[in-house]
Design an enzyme around this catalytic site. Structure first.
Site, PDB file in Angstrom:
ATOM      1  N   SER A 109       9.451   2.010 -14.037  1.00  0.00           N
ATOM      2  CA  SER A 109       9.299   3.149 -14.947  1.00  0.00           C
ATOM      3  C   SER A 109       7.831   3.298 -15.354  1.00  0.00           C
ATOM      4  O   SER A 109       7.043   2.350 -15.237  1.00  0.00           O
ATOM      5  CB  SER A 109      10.156   2.939 -16.194  1.00  0.00           C
ATOM      6  OG  SER A 109       9.567   1.953 -17.017  1.00  0.00           O
ATOM      7  N   GLU A 162       0.819  -1.210   0.000  1.00  0.00           N
ATOM      8  CA  GLU A 162       0.000   0.000   0.000  1.00  0.00           C
ATOM      9  C   GLU A 162       0.855   1.264   0.000  1.00  0.00           C
ATOM     10  O   GLU A 162       1.647   1.497   0.893  1.00  0.00           O
ATOM     11  CB  GLU A 162      -0.875  -0.028   1.246  1.00  0.00           C
ATOM     12  CG  GLU A 162      -1.876   1.092   1.262  1.00  0.00           C
ATOM     13  CD  GLU A 162      -2.664   1.055   2.546  1.00  0.00           C
ATOM     14  OE1 GLU A 162      -2.931   2.129   3.070  1.00  0.00           O
ATOM     15  OE2 GLU A 162      -3.005  -0.057   3.002  1.00  0.00           O
TER      16      GLU A 162
END
Lengths: 398, 380
Positions: free
Chosen positions: A383, A244
């Site tokens: 990325s 989370e």
């Protein structure tokens, strides 16, 4: 449907604000707001203040000293910290290795490692990326060979953020060279003092020393430093990646930055008028403003869904892409606000002790280094292209 | 903070969802679209029976007393089905303006008729020279006997071709672009002095250029004081358009995703190609933004005027920006099929793009937002 904070949430926000008013050291906040260098000591001082309040570990369960906050409380806390110029809590210990230890570690490991993380007595860094394993992380080659009650580690890690300060490193190492890529990897904790470890600085395009290369040459690591089962390290790595991350959108940072950008644009003069009245600049400000509103609402929707029990999984990939692109856009506007004064490169002015003359307006000294530094946002942590692959696979089923 | 719909809102959502799913398949819509009226009177009666025509009105008129979130739920459902009926024109724009300004007897007569499905209206506000500026009103009204007569021209009046009555914004004082001096009137569309040139719009709806030459008119509310109520109705219209766009964008994304999973080229589904996967992801990201901003707009109508105005401008601007991307990419990823009239997605793309041309486009709303940059969001 009610997009406003409840009275309880507002009361919590007041509590956070009162705490920051009282406890956030002014010299540290001033460094953050003026983009000056934060030292190791600054970070540790702030994190110890957080720990005294019991607010260091947002994401830990309460039995280990976590806050027990709801996702919305975490969101409020992060937003207020950004607004006040509190340093970002370094994630490597408290938000990265610790959750893995809590989930997969032995009782001994939890007792040994968690309290010093909570009190910022031990500085952790992350040993994931390698020269040949970036987006294809599972292609990592650093190997650990079991010899009696030790592993012998050989190989190289890279992009090790703030590794120059670190006491410990958590590493993904290959323990079974014959297994399929993801299946021969283990999660290992290594003391940076161990003989055979060399840390070499990597200087980034903004002139900063933030990241390092770490070399392992016959480094002996006790087997009790293995987390989880041997060859099951990829499970730990994946858990960490999906862990989370309410702050991934960086809404608080972007809001604070946009506020600062507007202040700057009101001061800077162009053709005898404030830059903020320039139609082109104002149009781009408006664009950032509306995109930030959209990001904040999307973030809150995700946070609220997490609160209601849904686990934010691949949705956080949307937030990472949107959030990083927006933060980068704001650094671009800062650079443009500085005009020709975006060019001078005076790293000595980033030192809080610098008392010499500035060149150009005060805000301008860091705009270009920040702009170039922030290019990293769309590269690290998976990325943005990898995030799109994740969404395509996990959400769209492509 | 709670993004869940209330039980009542969820029931409304289910009602609209079922109606669109069962009553609005593409071929049925095509039949209604190509009819002379351009929509289905039977469908309009169904709206009335289901209580949808009363959503923003009080229970006294058989309404639902709904606000922004309720209209959002209805309009999003309509967007999914590309609903053709004049809900925006009749209920959201004209109806709420009558409700805000009208006398008790006017409301009794007109709102009850709207809710019952017996009266369809169109809002004649914008003018040929005014683009998206609702204060640009050169149409004038002057007293005549017990009532007024109106003269002037109104542009691209949505569903103005078939409306029974028009709600006309005309000037009773001041110059074009003055905020003060605007009044709202009800004009019988069949009255002498009203001439309408009706036409289809590119997205399959109908509209009209309307000329008024001393057309008899009945004043709503106080003379010269319609601006605040007008802007509230336009704000509701913006919420409805944002929501309609979101619903339509969702379907455009779903159709596109299904298409790239099925369509085979080079021996594999084209959705296997990373170039297309990333474009599909970007479409979904735009959809999420649109949905977020629609919720923000729908929940901001009761806030202070500058904060509300800022959020609505940002929402409609995002809808324009994101909508264009989704519409263009939906066509692109469908390849030649996206260019075809027989492909549903082309109709979604057209409606999404045309929503940007209603109640202010991306440029207009960014300009509004630029004027409101200094408004502090936290003051909300």
């Amino acid at each position: 449907m009610d997009i406003n904070y409840t009275p309880e949430e507002l009361a919590f926000r007041d509590e956070v604000r009162a705490f920051l008013d009282e406890k956030l050291p002014k010299d540290i906040a001033s460094k953050v707001k003026n983009s000056q260098h934060l030292g190791k000591e600054d970070t540790i001082r702030w994190q110890k203040i957080l720990n005294e309040k019991g607010w260091m570990a947002m994401h830990w369960p309460t039995e280990h000293g976590g806050t027990g906050w709801s996702p919305i409380q975490k969101h409020i806390f992060e937003e207020e910290c950004a607004e006040y110029g509190a340093p970002t809590v370094l994630p490597f210990g408290v938000n990265m290795v610790a959750p893995v230890l809590i989930k997969f570690g032995t009782d001994e490991q939890k007792q040994k490692y968690l309290p010093p993380i909570l009190n910022s007595d031990v500085w952790w860094c992350q040993g994931y990326s390698e020269p040949g394993a970036g987006s294809d992380l599972a292609g990592l080659k650093t190997k650990a060979v079991r010899e009696g009650d030790h592993y012998v580690v050989n190989g190289q890690k890279t992009w090790t953020t703030l590794g120059q300060h670190a006491d410990w490193i958590f590493c993904l190492v290959r323990t079974d060279p014959n297994a399929k890529k993801q299946e021969g990897i283990s999660f290992l904790l290594i003391d940076m003092e161990t003989p055979g470890i060399t840390v070499r600085p990597l200087i980034t395009l903004d002139g900063e020393h933030e990241v390092n290369e770490v070399f392992f040459d016959d480094v002996k690591v006790p087997v009790e430093n293995l987390v989880g089962e041997e060859n099951k390290g990829w499970t730990c790595a994946k858990y960490l990646l999906t862990f989370e991350r309410t702050g991934i959108a960086g809404v608080g940072q972007s809001k604070a930055a946009l506020k600062h950008l507007k202040e700057v644009a009101r001061k800077v003069q162009q053709n005898g008028k404030p830059l903020i009245e320039d139609p082109l600049f104002r149009n781009r400000l408006a664009d950032v403003e509306m995109e930030l509103m959209a990001l904040e609402m999307t973030n809150l929707r995700t946070v609220a869904a997490a609160q209601a029990g849904g686990v934010p999984g691949a949705e956080s990939s949307f937030l990472k892409i949107m959030g990083t692109e927006l933060r980068q856009e704001i650094t671009d506007l800062f650079r443009r606000a500085a005009g020709p004064y975006a060019q001078p490169f005076l790293p000595e002015t980033f030192d809080a002790d610098y008392d010499g003359e500035m060149v150009g307006p005060d805000f301008a000294n860091s705009v270009s280094t920040k702009y170039f530094n922030m290019r990293k946002l769309s590269i690290f942590g998976g990325s943005n292209e990898i995030q799109k692959n994740i969404i395509a696979k996990m959400i769209l089923g492509l | 903070m709670d993004f869940k719909l209330s039980d009542e809102q969820r029931m409304l959502e289910e009602t609209v969802g079922r109606l669109v799913r069962d009553g609005y398949p593409f071929d049925v819509r095509e039949k209604a679209r190509t009819s002379e009226l351009g929509f289905s009177k039977e469908m309009w009666q169904q709206f009335a029976e289901l209580g949808l025509l009363g959503v923003p009105f009080s229970e006294d008129f058989g309404g639902f007393n709904g606000g922004g979130p309720e209209l959002m739920v209805v309009a999003e459902g309509f967007g999914r089905g590309l609903v053709l009926e004049p809900y925006l024109a009749t209920v959201v724009l004209s109806g709420t303006l009558i409700n805000a300004l009208g006398s008790d007897s006017q409301k009794e007569a007109l709102i009850s008729a709207i809710v019952g499905g017996e009266l369809r209206l169109a809002l004649a506000a914008y003018e040929p020279e005014g683009r998206y500026d609702h204060t640009h009103v050169a149409t004038t009204a002057e007293k005549s006997g017990d009532g007024y007569v109106i003269s002037g021209s109104k542009a691209v009046v949505l569903h103005g071709d078939s409306a029974d009555k028009l709600v006309v914004i005309a000037r009773t004082a001041g110059n074009a672009n003055d905020r003060n001096g605007l009044s709202a009137f009800v004009v019988d569309a069949a009255a002498e002095g009203v001439s309408r040139r009706g036409y289809e719009t590119i997205d399959g709806l109908h509209a009209a250029e309307i000329s008024l030459n001393k057309a008899p008119a009945e004043l709503l509310g106080e003379e010269g004081n319609a601006i605040d109520a007008l802007e509230k109705s336009l704000a509701l219209g913006i919420v409805a358009l944002c929501a309609e766009a979101t619903g339509a964008m969702e379907v455009a994304c779903d159709h596109t995703l299904n298409y790239i999973k099925e369509r085979q080229q080079f021996g594999v589904p084209i959705g296997k190609f990373q170039a297309l996967q990333h474009r599909m992801v970007e479409m979904r990201m735009e959809l999420e933004k649109a949905r977020s901003m629609t919720i923000l707009a729908a929940c901001s109508l009761e806030l202070s005027a500058p904060v509300c105005a800022k959020r609505l401008a940002a929402a409609k601007a995002i809808i324009g920006k994101s909508g264009r991307k989704v519409a263009e990419e939906a066509i692109q990823l469908h390849g030649g099929m996206g260019m075809m009239e027989e492909t549903a997605v082309s109709h979604y793309a057209k409606r999404i793009v045309m929503i940007d041309h209603q109640l202010g486009d991306l440029g207009y709303h960014m300009q509004q937002l630029e004027n409101l940059l200094d408004v502090d969001e936290d003051a909300a």
